[in-house]
Design an enzyme around this catalytic site. Structure first.
Site, PDB file in Angstrom:
ATOM      1  N   ASN A  18      25.720 -34.010 -20.932  1.00 38.44           N
ATOM      2  CA  ASN A  18      26.165 -33.879 -22.181  1.00 38.44           C
ATOM      3  C   ASN A  18      26.278 -32.542 -22.796  1.00 38.44           C
ATOM      4  OD1 ASN A  18      27.565 -33.933 -24.521  1.00 38.44           O
ATOM      5  ND2 ASN A  18      25.976 -35.474 -25.326  1.00 38.44           N
ATOM      6  N   PRO A  19      27.226 -31.530 -22.348  1.00 38.54           N
ATOM      7  CA  PRO A  19      27.161 -30.336 -22.846  1.00 38.54           C
ATOM      8  C   PRO A  19      27.295 -30.029 -24.453  1.00 38.54           C
ATOM      9  CG  PRO A  19      29.465 -30.773 -22.041  1.00 38.54           C
ATOM     10  CD  PRO A  19      28.695 -31.982 -21.866  1.00 38.54           C
TER      11      PRO A  19
ATOM     12  N   GLY B 262      20.716 -35.034 -22.055  1.00 42.62           N
ATOM     13  CA  GLY B 262      21.358 -35.153 -23.214  1.00 42.62           C
ATOM     14  C   GLY B 262      20.124 -35.876 -24.197  1.00 42.62           C
TER      15      GLY B 262
ATOM     16  N   ASP C  75      19.613 -39.290 -27.261  1.00 40.56           N
ATOM     17  CA  ASP C  75      19.501 -40.677 -27.298  1.00 40.56           C
ATOM     18  C   ASP C  75      20.758 -41.404 -27.103  1.00 40.56           C
ATOM     19  OD1 ASP C  75      16.623 -40.666 -27.636  1.00 40.56           O
ATOM     20  OD2 ASP C  75      16.731 -40.653 -29.599  1.00 40.56           O
ATOM     21  N   GLY C  76      21.936 -40.824 -27.631  1.00 36.93           N
ATOM     22  CA  GLY C  76      23.196 -41.426 -27.501  1.00 36.93           C
ATOM     23  C   GLY C  76      23.835 -41.130 -26.268  1.00 36.93           C
TER      24      GLY C  76
ATOM     25  N   ARG D  19      27.695 -33.270 -38.544  1.00 40.39           N
ATOM     26  CA  ARG D  19      27.294 -32.886 -37.173  1.00 40.39           C
ATOM     27  C   ARG D  19      27.255 -31.246 -36.970  1.00 40.39           C
ATOM     28  NH1 ARG D  19      25.926 -34.625 -31.985  1.00 40.39           N
ATOM     29  NH2 ARG D  19      25.535 -36.765 -32.148  1.00 40.39           N
TER      30      ARG D  19
ATOM     31  N   ARG E 297      21.193 -31.876 -39.937  1.00 39.07           N
ATOM     32  CA  ARG E 297      21.895 -32.964 -40.557  1.00 39.07           C
ATOM     33  C   ARG E 297      20.992 -34.178 -40.929  1.00 39.07           C
ATOM     34  NH1 ARG E 297      22.780 -33.223 -35.135  1.00 39.07           N
ATOM     35  NH2 ARG E 297      23.169 -35.345 -34.221  1.00 39.07           N
TER      36      ARG E 297
ATOM     37  N   GLY F 261      21.320 -44.700 -32.353  1.00 39.96           N
ATOM     38  CA  GLY F 261      21.969 -43.410 -32.951  1.00 39.96           C
ATOM     39  C   GLY F 261      23.594 -43.642 -32.992  1.00 39.96           C
TER      40      GLY F 261
HETATM   41  C1  LIG Z   1      10.401 -37.957 -46.459  1.00 38.30           C
HETATM   42  C2  LIG Z   1       9.928 -38.014 -44.982  1.00 38.30           C
HETATM   43  C3  LIG Z   1      10.549 -38.953 -44.114  1.00 38.30           C
HETATM   44  C4  LIG Z   1      10.037 -38.932 -42.761  1.00 38.30           C
HETATM   45  C5  LIG Z   1      10.884 -40.129 -42.225  1.00 38.30           C
HETATM   46  C6  LIG Z   1      10.203 -39.947 -40.589  1.00 38.30           C
HETATM   47  C7  LIG Z   1      10.714 -41.175 -39.896  1.00 38.30           C
HETATM   48  C8  LIG Z   1      11.439 -41.006 -38.576  1.00 38.30           C
HETATM   49  C9  LIG Z   1      11.557 -42.162 -37.739  1.00 38.30           C
HETATM   50  C10 LIG Z   1      12.725 -41.590 -36.547  1.00 38.30           C
HETATM   51  C11 LIG Z   1      12.924 -42.743 -35.839  1.00 38.30           C
HETATM   52  C12 LIG Z   1      13.825 -42.101 -34.771  1.00 38.30           C
HETATM   53  C13 LIG Z   1      14.389 -43.359 -33.987  1.00 38.30           C
HETATM   54  C14 LIG Z   1      15.588 -42.562 -33.051  1.00 38.30           C
HETATM   55  C15 LIG Z   1      16.869 -42.889 -33.714  1.00 38.30           C
HETATM   56  C16 LIG Z   1      17.726 -42.091 -32.517  1.00 38.30           C
HETATM   57  O1  LIG Z   1      18.164 -43.124 -31.696  1.00 38.30           O
HETATM   58  C17 LIG Z   1      18.922 -41.404 -33.542  1.00 38.30           C
HETATM   59  C18 LIG Z   1      19.762 -40.534 -32.824  1.00 38.30           C
HETATM   60  O2  LIG Z   1      19.355 -39.728 -31.897  1.00 38.30           O
HETATM   61  P1  LIG Z   1      20.071 -38.564 -31.492  1.00 38.30           P
HETATM   62  O3  LIG Z   1      20.730 -37.746 -32.345  1.00 38.30           O
HETATM   63  O4  LIG Z   1      21.128 -38.945 -30.523  1.00 38.30           O
HETATM   64  O5  LIG Z   1      19.039 -37.510 -30.373  1.00 38.30           O
HETATM   65  N1  LIG Z   1      18.200 -40.695 -34.495  1.00 38.30           N
HETATM   66  C19 LIG Z   1      18.266 -41.075 -35.831  1.00 38.30           C
HETATM   67  C20 LIG Z   1      17.518 -40.303 -36.728  1.00 38.30           C
HETATM   68  O6  LIG Z   1      18.843 -42.020 -36.339  1.00 38.30           O
HETATM   69  N1  LIG Z   2      31.649 -34.084 -23.256  1.00 37.53           N
HETATM   70  C1  LIG Z   2      31.319 -34.723 -24.205  1.00 37.53           C
HETATM   71  N2  LIG Z   2      32.065 -34.521 -25.468  1.00 37.53           N
HETATM   72  C2  LIG Z   2      31.780 -35.207 -26.535  1.00 37.53           C
HETATM   73  N3  LIG Z   2      30.658 -35.803 -26.789  1.00 37.53           N
HETATM   74  C3  LIG Z   2      30.305 -36.186 -25.677  1.00 37.53           C
HETATM   75  C4  LIG Z   2      30.517 -35.705 -24.645  1.00 37.53           C
HETATM   76  N4  LIG Z   2      29.743 -36.466 -23.592  1.00 37.53           N
HETATM   77  C5  LIG Z   2      28.856 -37.311 -24.398  1.00 37.53           C
HETATM   78  N5  LIG Z   2      29.211 -37.220 -25.717  1.00 37.53           N
HETATM   79  C6  LIG Z   2      28.899 -38.068 -26.758  1.00 37.53           C
HETATM   80  O1  LIG Z   2      27.907 -37.197 -27.737  1.00 37.53           O
HETATM   81  C7  LIG Z   2      27.103 -37.951 -28.369  1.00 37.53           C
HETATM   82  C8  LIG Z   2      25.785 -37.166 -28.852  1.00 37.53           C
HETATM   83  O2  LIG Z   2      25.202 -36.898 -27.501  1.00 37.53           O
HETATM   84  P1  LIG Z   2      23.495 -36.827 -27.622  1.00 37.53           P
HETATM   85  O3  LIG Z   2      23.445 -36.119 -26.035  1.00 37.53           O
HETATM   86  O4  LIG Z   2      22.937 -38.058 -27.805  1.00 37.53           O
HETATM   87  O5  LIG Z   2      23.296 -35.603 -28.279  1.00 37.53           O
HETATM   88  P2  LIG Z   2      22.493 -35.880 -30.003  1.00 37.53           P
HETATM   89  O6  LIG Z   2      21.041 -35.878 -29.677  1.00 37.53           O
HETATM   90  O7  LIG Z   2      22.637 -34.325 -30.273  1.00 37.53           O
HETATM   91  O8  LIG Z   2      23.306 -36.706 -30.804  1.00 37.53           O
HETATM   92  C9  LIG Z   2      26.818 -39.158 -27.592  1.00 37.53           C
HETATM   93  O9  LIG Z   2      27.278 -40.283 -28.403  1.00 37.53           O
HETATM   94  C10 LIG Z   2      27.607 -39.205 -26.290  1.00 37.53           C
HETATM   95  O10 LIG Z   2      28.531 -40.419 -26.209  1.00 37.53           O
END
Ligand SMILES: CCCCCCCCCCCCC/C=C/[C@@H](O)[C@H](COP(=O)(O)O)NC(C)=O
Ligand SMILES: Nc1ncnc2c1ncn2[C@@H]1O[C@H](COP(=O)(O)OP(=O)(O)O)[C@@H](O)[C@H]1O
Ligand SMILES: [Ca+2]
Length: 554
Positions: A144-145, A202, A204-205, A311, A317, A515
């Site tokens: 995922n770029p 990439g 979690d998404g 974003r 964010r 996520g």
């Molecule tokens: C006031 C201090 C508050 C500190 C609270 C710290 C709790 C952090 C718990 C984090 C649990 C993360 C679970 C993971 C979620 C990911 O799937 C999701 C999406 O991650 P991505 O952006 O795709 O890497 N990230 C969030 C923050 O919802």
């Molecule tokens: N080429 C692309 N252009 C736009 N969005 C994309 C692309 N490839 C993947 N994604 C989407 O980007 C979102 C965020 O990706 P992720 O790799 O989890 O990064 P982040 O942790 O910053 O959210 C995912 O929901 C994924 O489906």
């Protein structure tokens, strides 16, 4: 040091002009300094052992005039600087453990007195490596770029691809062009029989996309209806490797112990395997999504919805939206019913943690298979048949389900520190309405050593299945969040604007599912034990790497 049994080769070779006794068994490569040299007579001679299973590659190497010319395929006689003696060298690359679960690629070069011996060593080590089962030869890589800091492509090309090439792994690389590109490719187009695994570069998404493609494809190929919440799903045979290049990367962190692309690449090369529980989420018998980490309604759902609009801010964010949602202090009314995990070892309040080779995960897996055989039922449904549903009604600031600890750099112990990666359960955490001060205490405990569950307004249950119905949905479960649409949202946000930081009740939050935002608030969640496998081994206990000898000691 373990004494290698049945040695395949023993020779006197040199490392940096010092003579060593070097031996190869089926499990270890060992080198120990010869003690005859007066210079070393009074220093401890620990020796050094590398398990074969942790050797990445071996290559022939020419040493000429101090510069090294790598040569994988052919073996030439070479001359040393004086042009008199012939010497041959080979280099072994292996995993070295560093601080905080990081792995690095270390190298040791052995020079041999003659070509024949050198060739013999290389051939023998290669034969042993080839006999290790489970190492991938061919991988399908999705990048995922746009994830995280938009470094996915760079990270893969500079840190990962060279290691895969060194280990002789062939790859097909797809840089995604749009969201769900990887999911759709895996669902229908990918020729999966050509590959030993899939790599996700990439966050979690992106990982979520990969598992949606792979799980769906596996069910369709096995004739299973993924829409039916009561179906036992077929486990995916291809393993998935995660090269962290996203924002939170909690799945990588919670299964490896660090977010480091090189460490992840090395786990893939060694062919590690870590099964993982997956929750399926349905609404009215219609499949919505799978989840492996956090399913969060209320606080975490609101933080995600709000942060998606920000974003452009990058990683900040989540902090901005987190602070905003903390101040807004919305609570939500609804009913949670759950099926406790019965017969399973372990509770969410345990002080022990799920670690590499976890006994709790293994024990629960054995119980499940024994029961399945005894009662001739499918493994996935056995827990449910003798369980009793329990119901909790109330006003909640947050409802979280964690299939795994959800540890990440922001919260190193995670949302549910004692959750297990592969025990077939999820930890259901209910945070009831409380003061902002108390909620802050709970949140802050995610970041320090205190127990976030040891608070009167927090309860936690280890479950195999649960349902949630928001209060206003209870008589009309078909109500879709999407249909609620902007009009109602505007009314509520108007109310909240009129009462800043009011801590008011809102009718609906949304679910943060690894996520991604879910389109329905009323959901039915079921854990599928070990549905997928990662190229990982779980977080290693610290003594594992303290026990191994450090090459710096040579
Ligand atoms: C006031 C201090 C508050 C500190 C609270 C710290 C709790 C952090 C718990 C984090 C649990 C993360 C679970 C993971 C979620 C990911 O799937 C999701 C999406 O991650 P991505 O952006 O795709 O890497 N990230 C969030 C923050 O919802
Ligand atoms: N080429 C692309 N252009 C736009 N969005 C994309 C692309 N490839 C993947 N994604 C989407 O980007 C979102 C965020 O990706 P992720 O790799 O989890 O990064 P982040 O942790 O910053 O959210 C995912 O929901 C994924 O489906
Ligand atoms: Ca689990």
């Amino acid at each position: 040091m373990e004494r290698p049994s049945r040695l395949l080769l023993v020779s006197q070779l040199c490392i940096r002009n010092t003579a060593y006794d070097v031996s190869l068994s089926r499990s270890l490569l060992t080198w120990k300094r010869l003690t005859s040299s007066p210079m070393y007579r009074f220093r401890p001679n620990m020796g050094h052992s590398v398990p074969l299973s942790e050797i990445i590659s071996v290559r022939g190497e020419e040493e000429e005039g101090g510069t090294k010319h790598k040569d994988d395929s052919s073996w030439k006689k070479i001359k040393d600087r004086g042009g008199q003696d012939s010497r041959q060298a080979f280099t072994v690359s292996y995993v070295e453990r560093c601080r905080q679960h990081r792995w690095r690629c270390a190298e040791v070069t052995f020079t041999c007195p003659d070509t024949e011996l050198c060739w013999n060593w290389v051939r023998s080590i290669r034969e042993q490596l080839a006999s290790i089962s489970g190492r991938p030869r061919s991988l399908l890589v999705y990048i995922n770029p746009y994830g995280g800091k938009r470094q996915g492509k760079h990270i893969y090309e500079h840190k990962v691809a060279p290691l895969f090439a060194q280990a002789g792994i062939s790859t097909q690389v797809i840089v995604t062009e749009y969201a769900n590109h990887a999911r759709d490719h895996l669902r229908t187009d990918a020729e999966l029989s050509n590959f030993d695994g899939v790599v996700c570069v990439g966050g979690d998404g992106m990982f979520s996309e990969i598992i949606h493609g792979l799980i769906w494809r596996t069910q369709i190929d096995s004739g299973i209806d993924p829409n039916c919440p009561d179906e036992a799903l077929s486990p995916c045979s291809l393993r998935i490797g995660i090269i962290p290049a996203g924002s939170t990367d909690c799945i990588c962190f919670a299964t490896v112990g660090t977010n480091d692309p090189i460490t992840s690449a090395l786990h893939i090369i060694l062919g590690d395997s870590q099964p993982l529980d997956v929750s399926s989420v349905h609404h009215n018998n219609v499949f919505l999504r799978y989840s492996v980490s956090l399913l969060g309604y209320g606080f975490y759902g609101d933080v995600l919805s709000d942060s998606e609009r920000k974003r452009w801010m990058g990683l900040a964010r989540y902090d901005i939206s987190g602070a905003k949602m903390f101040l807004t202090h919305h609570y939500y009314e609804g009913t949670v019913s759950y099926l406790p995990a019965r017969g399973a070892v372990g509770t969410p309040r345990d002080s022990s943690r799920c670690r590499s080779g976890c006994a709790v995960c293994q024990h629960n897996e054995e119980i499940r298979s024994d029961r399945a055989v005894k009662y001739e039922m499918d493994e996935a449904s056995d827990c449910e048949n003798d369980g009793e549903w329990r119901t909790v009604r109330g006003k909640f600031l947050a409802i979280n389900a964690a299939c795994m600890s959800c540890a990440c750099p922001r919260s190193p112990k995670g949302l549910s520190p004692a959750a297990h990666l592969a025990d077939g359960t999820t930890d259901l955490i209910l945070v009831r309405k409380c003061s902002r001060f108390n909620f802050l205490r709970h949140l802050l405990r995610h970041t320090n050593k205190d127990d976030q569950f040891d608070l009167a307004f927090v309860e936690v249950h280890r479950v195999v299945r649960f349902r949630f119905t928001p209060r206003h949905c209870q008589s009309d479960s078909d109500l879709e969040l999407e249909l609620l649409g902007n009009s109602k949202r505007q009314i509520f946000s108007q109310i909240c604007r009129d009462h800043p930081a009011c801590g008011c009740a809102r009718t609906y939050s949304s679910w943060n599912c690894d996520g991604e935002i879910l389109t329905h608030a009323a959901i039915d969640v079921r854990v599928h034990c070990r549905l997928i496998k990662l190229f990982a081994r779980g977080i290693e206990e610290p003594q594992v790497f303290e026990d191994l000898h450090n090459p710096c000691a040579i």
